[in-house]
Design a protein around this motif. Structure first.
Motif, mmCIF file in Angstrom:
data_model
loop_
_atom_site.group_PDB
_atom_site.id
_atom_site.type_symbol
_atom_site.label_atom_id
_atom_site.label_comp_id
_atom_site.label_asym_id
_atom_site.label_seq_id
_atom_site.Cartn_x
_atom_site.Cartn_y
_atom_site.Cartn_z
ATOM 1 N N LEU A 37 -4.365 11.638 -14.556
ATOM 2 C CA LEU A 37 -5.165 12.870 -14.658
ATOM 3 C C LEU A 37 -5.649 13.325 -13.284
ATOM 4 C CD1 LEU A 37 -7.276 12.046 -17.835
ATOM 5 C CD2 LEU A 37 -5.449 13.736 -17.645
ATOM 6 N N ILE A 38 -6.077 12.376 -12.466
ATOM 7 C CA ILE A 38 -6.531 12.720 -11.118
ATOM 8 C C ILE A 38 -5.375 13.281 -10.301
ATOM 9 C CG2 ILE A 38 -7.368 11.753 -8.940
ATOM 10 C CD1 ILE A 38 -9.143 9.881 -10.603
ATOM 11 N N SER A 39 -4.212 12.642 -10.394
ATOM 12 C CA SER A 39 -3.044 13.123 -9.648
ATOM 13 C C SER A 39 -2.636 14.521 -10.096
ATOM 14 C CB SER A 39 -1.861 12.180 -9.829
ATOM 15 O OG SER A 39 -2.146 10.938 -9.261
ATOM 16 N N SER A 40 -2.678 14.758 -11.385
ATOM 17 C CA SER A 40 -2.295 16.086 -11.866
ATOM 18 C C SER A 40 -3.303 17.150 -11.435
ATOM 19 C CB SER A 40 -2.119 16.087 -13.379
ATOM 20 O OG SER A 40 -3.319 15.798 -14.031
ATOM 21 N N GLU A 41 -4.569 16.790 -11.384
ATOM 22 C CA GLU A 41 -5.579 17.756 -10.927
ATOM 23 C C GLU A 41 -5.431 18.027 -9.433
ATOM 24 O OE1 GLU A 41 -8.793 20.452 -11.221
ATOM 25 O OE2 GLU A 41 -7.326 19.667 -12.620
ATOM 26 N N ILE A 42 -5.127 17.000 -8.647
ATOM 27 C CA ILE A 42 -4.890 17.196 -7.219
ATOM 28 C C ILE A 42 -3.688 18.113 -7.020
ATOM 29 C CG2 ILE A 42 -4.114 16.034 -5.100
ATOM 30 C CD1 ILE A 42 -5.892 13.658 -5.944
ATOM 31 N N TYR A 43 -2.634 17.878 -7.783
ATOM 32 C CA TYR A 43 -1.438 18.716 -7.695
ATOM 33 C C TYR A 43 -1.773 20.160 -8.059
ATOM 34 C CZ TYR A 43 3.219 20.546 -8.642
ATOM 35 O OH TYR A 43 4.339 21.316 -8.646
ATOM 36 N N ARG A 44 -2.552 20.351 -9.137
ATOM 37 C CA ARG A 44 -2.926 21.701 -9.571
ATOM 38 C C ARG A 44 -3.740 22.420 -8.492
ATOM 39 N NH1 ARG A 44 -6.772 24.728 -11.216
ATOM 40 N NH2 ARG A 44 -8.384 23.154 -11.057
ATOM 41 N N LEU A 45 -4.672 21.709 -7.883
ATOM 42 C CA LEU A 45 -5.493 22.327 -6.834
ATOM 43 C C LEU A 45 -4.656 22.672 -5.610
ATOM 44 C CD1 LEU A 45 -8.706 20.155 -7.150
ATOM 45 C CD2 LEU A 45 -8.487 22.575 -7.720
ATOM 46 N N SER A 76 -1.839 27.043 -2.574
ATOM 47 C CA SER A 76 -0.621 27.758 -2.184
ATOM 48 C C SER A 76 -0.636 29.171 -2.750
ATOM 49 C CB SER A 76 0.619 27.023 -2.688
ATOM 50 O OG SER A 76 0.716 25.758 -2.107
ATOM 51 N N TYR A 77 -1.080 29.286 -3.988
ATOM 52 C CA TYR A 77 -1.176 30.599 -4.614
ATOM 53 C C TYR A 77 -2.166 31.487 -3.866
ATOM 54 C CZ TYR A 77 -1.986 34.093 -8.260
ATOM 55 O OH TYR A 77 -2.117 35.274 -8.946
ATOM 56 N N PHE A 78 -3.285 30.914 -3.432
ATOM 57 C CA PHE A 78 -4.252 31.688 -2.655
ATOM 58 C C PHE A 78 -3.640 32.197 -1.354
ATOM 59 C CE2 PHE A 78 -7.977 29.239 -4.720
ATOM 60 C CZ PHE A 78 -8.016 30.139 -5.765
ATOM 61 N N GLU A 79 -2.805 31.386 -0.719
ATOM 62 C CA GLU A 79 -2.146 31.826 0.517
ATOM 63 C C GLU A 79 -1.197 32.993 0.243
ATOM 64 O OE1 GLU A 79 -2.864 31.137 3.559
ATOM 65 O OE2 GLU A 79 -4.266 29.521 3.104
ATOM 66 N N ILE A 80 -0.511 32.935 -0.899
ATOM 67 C CA ILE A 80 0.373 34.046 -1.277
ATOM 68 C C ILE A 80 -0.450 35.305 -1.530
ATOM 69 C CG2 ILE A 80 1.934 34.879 -3.089
ATOM 70 C CD1 ILE A 80 2.864 31.920 -3.353
ATOM 71 N N LEU A 81 -1.567 35.147 -2.237
ATOM 72 C CA LEU A 81 -2.444 36.294 -2.488
ATOM 73 C C LEU A 81 -3.021 36.851 -1.186
ATOM 74 C CD1 LEU A 81 -4.434 35.202 -5.655
ATOM 75 C CD2 LEU A 81 -2.659 36.927 -5.500
ATOM 76 N N ARG A 82 -3.354 35.972 -0.256
ATOM 77 C CA ARG A 82 -3.885 36.413 1.035
ATOM 78 C C ARG A 82 -2.852 37.264 1.766
ATOM 79 N NH1 ARG A 82 -7.343 33.459 5.052
ATOM 80 N NH2 ARG A 82 -7.034 31.627 3.759
ATOM 81 N N ALA A 83 -1.602 36.802 1.773
ATOM 82 C CA ALA A 83 -0.537 37.562 2.438
ATOM 83 C C ALA A 83 -0.347 38.921 1.772
ATOM 84 C CB ALA A 83 0.764 36.767 2.419
ATOM 85 N N SER A 84 -0.413 38.955 0.450
ATOM 86 C CA SER A 84 -0.271 40.214 -0.284
ATOM 87 C C SER A 84 -1.418 41.168 0.045
ATOM 88 C CB SER A 84 -0.238 39.934 -1.781
ATOM 89 O OG SER A 84 -0.217 41.119 -2.510
ATOM 90 N N GLU A 85 -2.629 40.642 0.059
ATOM 91 C CA GLU A 85 -3.791 41.479 0.380
ATOM 92 C C GLU A 85 -3.727 41.974 1.830
ATOM 93 O OE1 GLU A 85 -6.283 42.675 -1.618
ATOM 94 O OE2 GLU A 85 -5.080 41.825 -3.232
ATOM 95 N N ALA A 86 -3.261 41.127 2.727
ATOM 96 C CA ALA A 86 -3.121 41.551 4.127
ATOM 97 C C ALA A 86 -2.105 42.691 4.232
ATOM 98 C CB ALA A 86 -2.701 40.369 5.000
#
Length: 175
Positions: A86-94, A99-109
């Motif tokens: 469960l801890i490993s899966s949560e770390i992976y999800r975060l 990574s998704y936030f970085e994609i959103l940042r590039a889109s917003e830029a």
């Protein structure tokens, strides 16, 4: 009359659309479909529907799903292996979320850059620089929050692993 038909259709469709898996119960030559596990005297096949693909698996073994949070609230124990998983899966999800936030940042830029271009503003325009700084600050905060959660989870993971290693080492020591 049309309203009643539409509401009925939505109610029926909404209730069936939420079920992504059903059970096919087989006894002798009879087949019954159910949203709950089959009675013990029936053979059971689980039919799952996901992303337009239907899969049927023989699932005679009954699955008793236990929600990890519910287990903790009931003061039941979770095995260390399950907790590590469960801890490993949560770390992976975060990490995926970062990574998704970085994609959103590039889109917003890109959006801000297009806006600057069409408004014929200079790259050093104070409004444009302020909007970029605000956007970067927002995404940096999200990523920092996730990273702090990842760090805490990794500390727990390390602590559990070291405790498990201590137990394993004490079991293997000669007496």
């Amino acid at each position: 009359m049309v309203k009643i038909l539409v509401i009925t259709f939505i109610a029926l469709y909404g209730s069936t659309a939420s079920a992504s898996s059903i059970y096919k119960c087989i006894k002798d030559n009879k087949i019954v479909f159910s949203q709950e596990s089959c009675p013990e005297e029936y053979r059971q096949h689980e039919i799952k529907y996901s992303l337009g693909i239907t899969t049927e698996t023989d699932s005679d073994k009954r699955k008793e799903y236990q929600d990890p949070l519910q287990a903790l609230l009931n003061r039941s124990t979770i095995s260390q292996e399950k907790l590590l998983q469960l801890i490993s899966s949560e770390i992976y999800r975060l990490n995926q979320e970062n990574s998704y936030f970085e994609i959103l940042r590039a889109s917003e830029a890109q959006k801000l850059e297009r806006k600057r271009y069409w408004e014929k503003l200079d790259k050093e325009d104070p409004g444009h620089i302020a909007a970029l700084a605000e956007m970067n600050s927002y995404f940096d905060d999200l990523i920092v929050n996730n990273q702090s959660s990842i760090d805490i989870l990794q500390q727990h993971q390390t602590r559990i692993n070291s405790a498990q290693n201590d137990i394993d080492n004490s079991d293997s020591s000669p007496r």
